[in-house]
Design a protein around this motif. Structure first.
Motif, PDB file in Angstrom:
ATOM      1  N   SER A 112       0.829  -1.204   0.000  1.00 28.64           N
ATOM      2  CA  SER A 112       0.000   0.000   0.000  1.00 28.64           C
ATOM      3  C   SER A 112       0.866   1.257   0.000  1.00 28.64           C
ATOM      4  CB  SER A 112      -0.911  -0.032   1.232  1.00 28.64           C
ATOM      5  OG  SER A 112      -1.608   1.173   1.352  1.00 28.64           O
ATOM      6  N   ASN A 113       1.936   1.247   0.772  1.00 32.74           N
ATOM      7  CA  ASN A 113       2.860   2.375   0.826  1.00 32.74           C
ATOM      8  C   ASN A 113       3.560   2.574  -0.520  1.00 32.74           C
ATOM      9  OD1 ASN A 113       4.234   4.511   2.137  1.00 32.74           O
ATOM     10  ND2 ASN A 113       5.991   3.169   2.476  1.00 32.74           N
ATOM     11  N   HIS A 131       2.403   1.630  -3.462  1.00 32.14           N
ATOM     12  CA  HIS A 131       1.377   2.145  -4.383  1.00 32.14           C
ATOM     13  C   HIS A 131       1.167   3.642  -4.192  1.00 32.14           C
ATOM     14  CE1 HIS A 131      -0.866  -1.857  -5.445  1.00 32.14           C
ATOM     15  NE2 HIS A 131       0.397  -1.862  -5.796  1.00 32.14           N
ATOM     16  N   ARG A 132       1.136   4.079  -2.936  1.00 39.15           N
ATOM     17  CA  ARG A 132       0.937   5.506  -2.650  1.00 39.15           C
ATOM     18  C   ARG A 132       2.089   6.331  -3.223  1.00 39.15           C
ATOM     19  NH1 ARG A 132       3.101   8.542   0.925  1.00 39.15           N
ATOM     20  NH2 ARG A 132       3.861   6.826   2.206  1.00 39.15           N
ATOM     21  N   LYS A 133       3.323   5.866  -3.019  1.00 37.63           N
ATOM     22  CA  LYS A 133       4.499   6.594  -3.529  1.00 37.63           C
ATOM     23  C   LYS A 133       4.452   6.671  -5.056  1.00 37.63           C
ATOM     24  CE  LYS A 133       7.500   6.685   0.202  1.00 37.63           C
ATOM     25  NZ  LYS A 133       8.047   7.930   0.664  1.00 37.63           N
ATOM     26  N   ARG A 154       1.783   6.463  -6.989  1.00 36.88           N
ATOM     27  CA  ARG A 154       0.681   7.360  -7.372  1.00 36.88           C
ATOM     28  C   ARG A 154       1.095   8.824  -7.206  1.00 36.88           C
ATOM     29  NH1 ARG A 154      -2.843   5.329  -4.398  1.00 36.88           N
ATOM     30  NH2 ARG A 154      -2.665   6.803  -2.680  1.00 36.88           N
ATOM     31  N   GLU A 155       1.741   9.143  -6.084  1.00 30.00           N
ATOM     32  CA  GLU A 155       2.164  10.529  -5.846  1.00 30.00           C
ATOM     33  C   GLU A 155       3.169  10.982  -6.900  1.00 30.00           C
ATOM     34  OE1 GLU A 155       3.641  10.510  -1.827  1.00 30.00           O
ATOM     35  OE2 GLU A 155       1.614  10.503  -0.962  1.00 30.00           O
ATOM     36  N   ASP A 174       1.366  11.376 -10.251  1.00 31.78           N
ATOM     37  CA  ASP A 174       0.481  12.550 -10.259  1.00 31.78           C
ATOM     38  C   ASP A 174       1.232  13.849 -10.516  1.00 31.78           C
ATOM     39  OD1 ASP A 174      -1.693  10.922  -9.843  1.00 31.78           O
ATOM     40  OD2 ASP A 174      -1.956  11.455  -7.725  1.00 31.78           O
ATOM     41  N   THR A 184       5.336  -1.246  -9.330  1.00 34.43           N
ATOM     42  CA  THR A 184       5.270  -1.901  -8.016  1.00 34.43           C
ATOM     43  C   THR A 184       6.271  -3.052  -7.985  1.00 34.43           C
ATOM     44  OG1 THR A 184       2.950  -1.305  -7.750  1.00 34.43           O
ATOM     45  CG2 THR A 184       3.772  -3.107  -6.377  1.00 34.43           C
TER      46      THR A 184
END
Length: 162
Positions: free
Chosen positions: A13-14, A16-18, A20-21, A24, A81
């Motif tokens: 999850s971490n 994926h967040r990185k 995505r950020e 973006d 990922t």
């Protein structure tokens, strides 16, 4: 056992967040796509440093069957990922990046001029293209002082390898 599963899910999850950020930042149209020429910059911003050949392989993997010049987040996420989870492309620790910037900062000012960084990044090793340099500076330069406070930049652009 359940604890291991939760920590693995938290790690993914971490990651994926990185991803995505980072994605973006370069999704200028806010339509979950980025220009294919920015993929290398995104990977570097996540702490990976692929060679040109490795970068072309990744792009080939995430590109549409009929190349459009854009990469969709849905295709980029699983590939990136896997790259990050396997620690491919030698992620560089924050301390090592800081040391590199400190070598460039010969006067020990705590910052670099954009021109200093551009000269180094476009003339040494595997040189950045003008487009890559422009993207990097857009993220690195402090808008008020027009310098690169590299400590802030490095911590913003490195992946926590936990």
């Amino acid at each position: 056992m359940a604890e291991d599963k939760h920590s693995a899910e938290a790690i993914v999850s971490n990651v994926h967040r990185k991803i995505r950020e980072a994605f973006d930042v370069f999704d200028h149209e806010h339509n979950r796509t980025v220009d294919v020429r920015e993929v290398g910059t995104i990977i570097r911003s996540l702490g990976g440093f692929p060679s040109e050949g490795e970068l072309h392989d990744i792009i080939a993997e995430v590109e549409e069957e009929e190349p459009t010049g854009y990469i969709r987040f849905e295709k980029f996420l699983p590939t990136m990922t896997k790259v990050l989870m396997e620690r491919r492309f030698r992620p560089i620790p924050e301390e090592l990046l800081l040391q590199a910037f400190e070598v460039l900062d010969q006067q020990k000012k705590g910052h670099l001029e954009p021109e200093e960084l551009t000269k180094c990044m476009t003339q040494e090793g595997e040189p950045f293209t003008p487009e890559e340099m422009e993207e990097m500076l857009s993220a690195a330069v402090d808008p008020d002082r027009n310098v690169i406070f590299y400590r802030d930049f490095v911590s913003m652009m490195t992946v926590d390898n936990t």
